[in-house]
Design a protein around this motif. Structure first.
Motif, PDB file in Angstrom:
ATOM      1  N   THR A 294       0.592  13.466  -3.842  1.00 32.39           N
ATOM      2  CA  THR A 294       0.821  12.227  -4.595  1.00 32.39           C
ATOM      3  C   THR A 294       2.114  12.301  -5.399  1.00 32.39           C
ATOM      4  O   THR A 294       2.905  11.349  -5.424  1.00 32.39           O
ATOM      5  CB  THR A 294      -0.371  11.968  -5.529  1.00 32.39           C
ATOM      6  OG1 THR A 294      -1.577  11.905  -4.762  1.00 32.39           O
ATOM      7  CG2 THR A 294      -0.190  10.660  -6.274  1.00 32.39           C
ATOM      8  N   CYS A 298       5.444   9.941  -4.842  1.00 31.86           N
ATOM      9  CA  CYS A 298       5.780   8.998  -5.908  1.00 31.86           C
ATOM     10  C   CYS A 298       7.077   9.355  -6.637  1.00 31.86           C
ATOM     11  O   CYS A 298       7.823   8.448  -7.045  1.00 31.86           O
ATOM     12  CB  CYS A 298       4.634   8.921  -6.918  1.00 31.86           C
ATOM     13  SG  CYS A 298       3.102   8.219  -6.256  1.00 31.86           S
ATOM     14  N   ASN A 340       2.122   7.216  -9.703  1.00 30.65           N
ATOM     15  CA  ASN A 340       1.598   8.581  -9.754  1.00 30.65           C
ATOM     16  C   ASN A 340       0.520   8.714 -10.826  1.00 30.65           C
ATOM     17  O   ASN A 340      -0.493   9.403 -10.634  1.00 30.65           O
ATOM     18  CB  ASN A 340       2.746   9.554 -10.027  1.00 30.65           C
ATOM     19  CG  ASN A 340       2.292  10.993 -10.066  1.00 30.65           C
ATOM     20  OD1 ASN A 340       1.568  11.453  -9.196  1.00 30.65           O
ATOM     21  ND2 ASN A 340       2.714  11.717 -11.081  1.00 30.65           N
ATOM     22  N   LEU A 343      -2.701   7.088  -9.409  1.00 32.50           N
ATOM     23  CA  LEU A 343      -3.374   7.779  -8.307  1.00 32.50           C
ATOM     24  C   LEU A 343      -3.912   9.141  -8.706  1.00 32.50           C
ATOM     25  O   LEU A 343      -4.859   9.630  -8.069  1.00 32.50           O
ATOM     26  CB  LEU A 343      -2.404   7.920  -7.126  1.00 32.50           C
ATOM     27  CG  LEU A 343      -1.911   6.615  -6.504  1.00 32.50           C
ATOM     28  CD1 LEU A 343      -0.901   6.908  -5.400  1.00 32.50           C
ATOM     29  CD2 LEU A 343      -3.070   5.801  -5.947  1.00 32.50           C
ATOM     30  N   ASP A 344      -3.316   9.783  -9.714  1.00 32.87           N
ATOM     31  CA  ASP A 344      -3.773  11.109 -10.133  1.00 32.87           C
ATOM     32  C   ASP A 344      -5.270  11.162 -10.457  1.00 32.87           C
ATOM     33  O   ASP A 344      -5.978  12.058  -9.992  1.00 32.87           O
ATOM     34  CB  ASP A 344      -2.957  11.604 -11.333  1.00 32.87           C
ATOM     35  CG  ASP A 344      -1.731  12.394 -10.889  1.00 32.87           C
ATOM     36  OD1 ASP A 344      -1.664  12.762  -9.693  1.00 32.87           O
ATOM     37  OD2 ASP A 344      -0.836  12.627 -11.710  1.00 32.87           O
ATOM     38  N   VAL A 347      -7.631  11.344  -7.535  1.00 36.11           N
ATOM     39  CA  VAL A 347      -7.719  12.635  -6.842  1.00 36.11           C
ATOM     40  C   VAL A 347      -8.953  13.401  -7.316  1.00 36.11           C
ATOM     41  O   VAL A 347      -9.708  13.971  -6.524  1.00 36.11           O
ATOM     42  CB  VAL A 347      -6.435  13.449  -7.075  1.00 36.11           C
ATOM     43  CG1 VAL A 347      -6.580  14.861  -6.526  1.00 36.11           C
ATOM     44  CG2 VAL A 347      -5.244  12.758  -6.426  1.00 36.11           C
TER      45      VAL A 347
END
Length: 395
Positions: A294, A298, A340, A343-344, A347
């Protein structure tokens, strides 16, 4: 324009001029308001739709990170393994940093959008070196909250690489106190880099379309200090991504080789304990690989493009025709980097061991179902062909 139209008004005597009953003072006020309205339209046109996108991005990022922070805090409170607890402490710090990384710059950007952005004169003055406290704070915030996730991802990958390859050394070196000191050091280093423009090393300027601030990479008066600052920022980010890539590759290969070397043997309590430890290691490495992928997707475009842009700008090889393209690419790079932090947390939410186990069981059940249907179809087909070849069935 209104005054010119009024003075040049011609028509039949009975026609009414809509401005004929206004005094000279009223005429000047109408003209000034009209020009101001036209100026606002000119300024708002390139950033139309921006406030909605910024508000949705900030809301989505905050909610996602709060959900992930709750999951990590719950897992940390029930975790007894020190290596796993260290990883969860790093991950919780990363998610907490991402929360503030959405709130602080997001509020400032929304304030700029609400006020109609910054006029070109103010943006030009900021680019020429005049101090704008809001621009300096926004630019420093974006640099700080941009470097922290990259540093934390690199530290997490290095910690897991040491834990997988040298578990005894890891147990003697890595403690909760040292982990907290490492977190404080990471935040301090990122803060020092963000504050460098206060010491005349680099600068922050308003960026296209004058609704946000970042490092000066595109300007006619790019100085050596600007090149050094951008090089430092991009170099630290790319180095963090490279170290994380190497550490995660070593950890993954070590776990795969250990899995291949394992031979079936009698089950015992020690064997069960090692299996649980390996499953935790696999879960953490999978999550780290997700973070690394990711971050690379990004952040790499912005880091590489920023370095290329400031080099060309310093050499004066960017003409006016290419400037608009570079400004658009710079804006797209920052927007991609902001994803980023969105999306972190997903995860950790999606790549947990419980979720992966459910996905595996569902996939295996579907595969077994398709296999049984295929075997049943092949058996029925074979029986049909056998009955057709039988002479008695033919008669």
């Amino acid at each position: 324009m209104l005054a010119m139209n009024h003075n040049n008004f011609s028509g039949p005597p009975g026609a009414l001029d809509p401005l004929s009953n206004l005094s000279q003072w009223d005429m000047e006020m109408v003209e000034m308001e009209s020009l101001a309205h036209l100026g606002n339209l000119t300024l708002d046109k390139p950033i139309s739709g921006g406030p909605i996108a910024a508000a949705l991005s900030m809301t989505l990022g905050v909610i996602s990170n709060i959900v992930a922070l709750f999951i990590l805090a719950n897992a940390y409170s029930h975790q007894r393994r020190r290596s796993k607890a260290t990883f969860l402490l790093f991950a919780s710090s990363l998610v907490l940093t991402d929360v503030f990384g959405h709130i602080i710059p997001g509020v400032l950007v929304l304030r700029l959008y609400h006020s109609g952005g910054v006029f070109p004169e103010a943006a030009a003055a900021s680019s020429n070196g005049s101090t704008d406290p809001m621009c300096q704070f926004l630019g420093g915030s974006m640099v700080f909250f941009g470097l922290c996730p990259l540093f934390l991802g690199c530290a997490m990958a290095a910690e897991r690489c040491l834990g997988v390859t040298q578990p005894l050394l890891h147990s003697s070196l890595v403690t909760t106190t040292r982990t907290k000191l490492s977190l404080s050091g990471i935040w301090l280093v990122a803060l020092c880099v963000a504050l460098l423009p206060c010491f005349q090393l680099g600068s922050y300027t308003y960026q296209h379309p004058n609704s946000w601030c970042f490092i000066k990479v595109l300007a006619n008066d790019t100085q050596e200090a600007d090149v050094a600052f951008v090089t430092l920022f991009s170099g630290l980010g790319l180095t963090s991504l490279g170290v994380a890539l190497v550490c995660n590759t070593i950890s993954g290969l070590t776990l795969v080789l250990a899995r291949l070397r394992r031979r079936p043997s009698g089950y015992s309590s020690s064997h069960s304990h090692r299996s649980v430890a390996k499953s935790h290691d696999i879960e953490m490495v999978v999550q780290l690989v997700g973070i690394m992928v990711t971050s690379c997707i990004c952040w790499s475009p912005l880091l590489i493009f920023g370095l290329m842009s400031v080099m060309r700008s310093y050499r004066g090889s960017i003409d006016k025709a290419d400037m608009a393209t570079y400004e658009t690419l710079n804006l797209m790079g920052v927007r991609l980097a902001s994803w980023n932090q969105i999306l972190d947390p997903w995860v950790y939410i999606l790549l947990r061991r419980a979720v992966l186990r459910k996905i595996y069981l569902i996939t295996k059940r579907q595969a077994d179902l398709k296999g049984s249907v295929l075997r049943r179809w092949e058996g029925n087909s074979f029986q049909t062909k056998s009955s057709e070849n039988n002479p008695v069935n033919r008669i």
